[in-house]
Design a protein around this motif. Sequence first.
Motif, mmCIF file in Angstrom:
data_model
loop_
_atom_site.group_PDB
_atom_site.id
_atom_site.type_symbol
_atom_site.label_atom_id
_atom_site.label_comp_id
_atom_site.label_asym_id
_atom_site.label_seq_id
_atom_site.Cartn_x
_atom_site.Cartn_y
_atom_site.Cartn_z
ATOM 1 N N LEU A 126 10.296 -36.563 -0.182
ATOM 2 C CA LEU A 126 10.251 -37.124 -1.528
ATOM 3 C C LEU A 126 10.427 -38.630 -1.371
ATOM 4 O O LEU A 126 10.733 -39.105 -0.279
ATOM 5 C CB LEU A 126 11.365 -36.520 -2.387
ATOM 6 C CG LEU A 126 11.355 -34.993 -2.483
ATOM 7 C CD1 LEU A 126 12.633 -34.487 -3.141
ATOM 8 C CD2 LEU A 126 10.133 -34.503 -3.238
ATOM 9 N N GLU A 127 10.250 -39.375 -2.411
ATOM 10 C CA GLU A 127 10.366 -40.831 -2.282
ATOM 11 C C GLU A 127 11.764 -41.271 -1.868
ATOM 12 O O GLU A 127 11.915 -42.292 -1.201
ATOM 13 C CB GLU A 127 9.942 -41.513 -3.573
ATOM 14 C CG GLU A 127 8.439 -41.407 -3.815
ATOM 15 C CD GLU A 127 7.991 -42.219 -5.003
ATOM 16 O OE1 GLU A 127 8.154 -43.455 -4.971
ATOM 17 O OE2 GLU A 127 7.480 -41.612 -5.960
ATOM 18 N N ASP A 128 12.801 -40.508 -2.218
ATOM 19 C CA ASP A 128 14.174 -40.930 -1.941
ATOM 20 C C ASP A 128 14.920 -40.080 -0.914
ATOM 21 O O ASP A 128 16.067 -40.369 -0.580
ATOM 22 C CB ASP A 128 14.988 -40.971 -3.237
ATOM 23 C CG ASP A 128 15.143 -39.602 -3.882
ATOM 24 O OD1 ASP A 128 14.377 -38.672 -3.535
ATOM 25 O OD2 ASP A 128 16.036 -39.448 -4.732
ATOM 26 N N ARG A 129 14.292 -39.013 -0.412
ATOM 27 C CA ARG A 129 14.966 -38.138 0.548
ATOM 28 C C ARG A 129 13.984 -37.141 1.143
ATOM 29 O O ARG A 129 12.861 -37.008 0.679
ATOM 30 C CB ARG A 129 16.131 -37.392 -0.094
ATOM 31 C CG ARG A 129 15.678 -36.421 -1.188
ATOM 32 C CD ARG A 129 16.867 -35.824 -1.916
ATOM 33 N NE ARG A 129 16.456 -35.188 -3.148
ATOM 34 C CZ ARG A 129 16.684 -33.917 -3.438
ATOM 35 N NH1 ARG A 129 17.349 -33.152 -2.585
ATOM 36 N NH2 ARG A 129 16.282 -33.403 -4.567
ATOM 37 N N THR A 130 14.468 -36.435 2.165
ATOM 38 C CA THR A 130 13.702 -35.352 2.776
ATOM 39 C C THR A 130 14.506 -34.071 2.630
ATOM 40 O O THR A 130 15.693 -34.029 2.946
ATOM 41 C CB THR A 130 13.417 -35.645 4.260
ATOM 42 O OG1 THR A 130 12.607 -36.817 4.343
ATOM 43 C CG2 THR A 130 12.683 -34.483 4.918
ATOM 44 N N VAL A 131 13.830 -33.027 2.145
ATOM 45 C CA VAL A 131 14.446 -31.708 1.990
ATOM 46 C C VAL A 131 13.993 -30.850 3.154
ATOM 47 O O VAL A 131 12.800 -30.812 3.471
ATOM 48 C CB VAL A 131 14.022 -31.067 0.646
ATOM 49 C CG1 VAL A 131 14.557 -29.651 0.523
ATOM 50 C CG2 VAL A 131 14.470 -31.942 -0.518
ATOM 51 N N GLU A 132 14.930 -30.164 3.803
ATOM 52 C CA GLU A 132 14.619 -29.278 4.929
ATOM 53 C C GLU A 132 14.802 -27.833 4.480
ATOM 54 O O GLU A 132 15.889 -27.445 4.070
ATOM 55 C CB GLU A 132 15.554 -29.581 6.098
ATOM 56 C CG GLU A 132 15.277 -28.742 7.325
ATOM 57 C CD GLU A 132 16.170 -29.129 8.492
ATOM 58 O OE1 GLU A 132 16.857 -28.223 9.016
ATOM 59 O OE2 GLU A 132 16.173 -30.314 8.873
ATOM 60 N N LEU A 133 13.720 -27.059 4.540
ATOM 61 C CA LEU A 133 13.763 -25.654 4.125
ATOM 62 C C LEU A 133 13.593 -24.737 5.329
ATOM 63 O O LEU A 133 12.662 -24.908 6.114
ATOM 64 C CB LEU A 133 12.649 -25.349 3.122
ATOM 65 C CG LEU A 133 12.705 -26.043 1.772
ATOM 66 C CD1 LEU A 133 11.513 -25.615 0.928
ATOM 67 C CD2 LEU A 133 14.004 -25.739 1.058
ATOM 68 N N LYS A 134 14.491 -23.770 5.423
ATOM 69 C CA LYS A 134 14.439 -22.750 6.476
ATOM 70 C C LYS A 134 13.944 -21.442 5.878
ATOM 71 O O LYS A 134 13.892 -21.293 4.654
ATOM 72 C CB LYS A 134 15.831 -22.585 7.076
ATOM 73 C CG LYS A 134 16.324 -23.852 7.731
ATOM 74 C CD LYS A 134 17.755 -23.715 8.181
ATOM 75 C CE LYS A 134 18.220 -25.054 8.744
ATOM 76 N NZ LYS A 134 19.652 -25.124 8.896
ATOM 77 N N PRO A 135 13.594 -20.473 6.713
ATOM 78 C CA PRO A 135 13.126 -19.188 6.175
ATOM 79 C C PRO A 135 14.105 -18.604 5.154
ATOM 80 O O PRO A 135 15.321 -18.615 5.358
ATOM 81 C CB PRO A 135 13.034 -18.305 7.421
ATOM 82 C CG PRO A 135 12.713 -19.274 8.519
ATOM 83 C CD PRO A 135 13.535 -20.502 8.177
ATOM 84 N N GLY A 136 13.533 -18.173 4.053
ATOM 85 C CA GLY A 136 14.327 -17.597 2.974
ATOM 86 C C GLY A 136 14.790 -18.610 1.950
ATOM 87 O O GLY A 136 15.384 -18.232 0.945
#
Length: 117
Positions: A68-78
Amino acid sequence: MAQIITPLTVVDIEQETQAFDSNKNIPLSFFNDHVVRVGVMTEPFYWHYHPNSDETFLVTEGILLIDLEDRTVELKPGQLFTIPANVNHRTRPLGGRSVNLTFELAGMETVRNTELT
């Protein structure tokens, strides 16, 4: 190549995606005015936004990074994450490959944002 799955059919996500070793975005099912897609990511997607639809990601394999413009989101399985309409973002796998389901308006527009790199 995967096909659109008809209603009342069991979908095996692993089977649908095992043959892909490059970026693919495949519609699996339509419901109401929305679509479920399975996305195989092996490289980053460009910065963009959707003016007419939210976009929800559910990771099934690997790790998906959503910048995103202000951060990075890390998604794992589920894990699931929704991006509201008009929010600039880009997706990319952490490591060699990630697989995710996306839920979005079937007629969703994608606008590339060349101001972000």
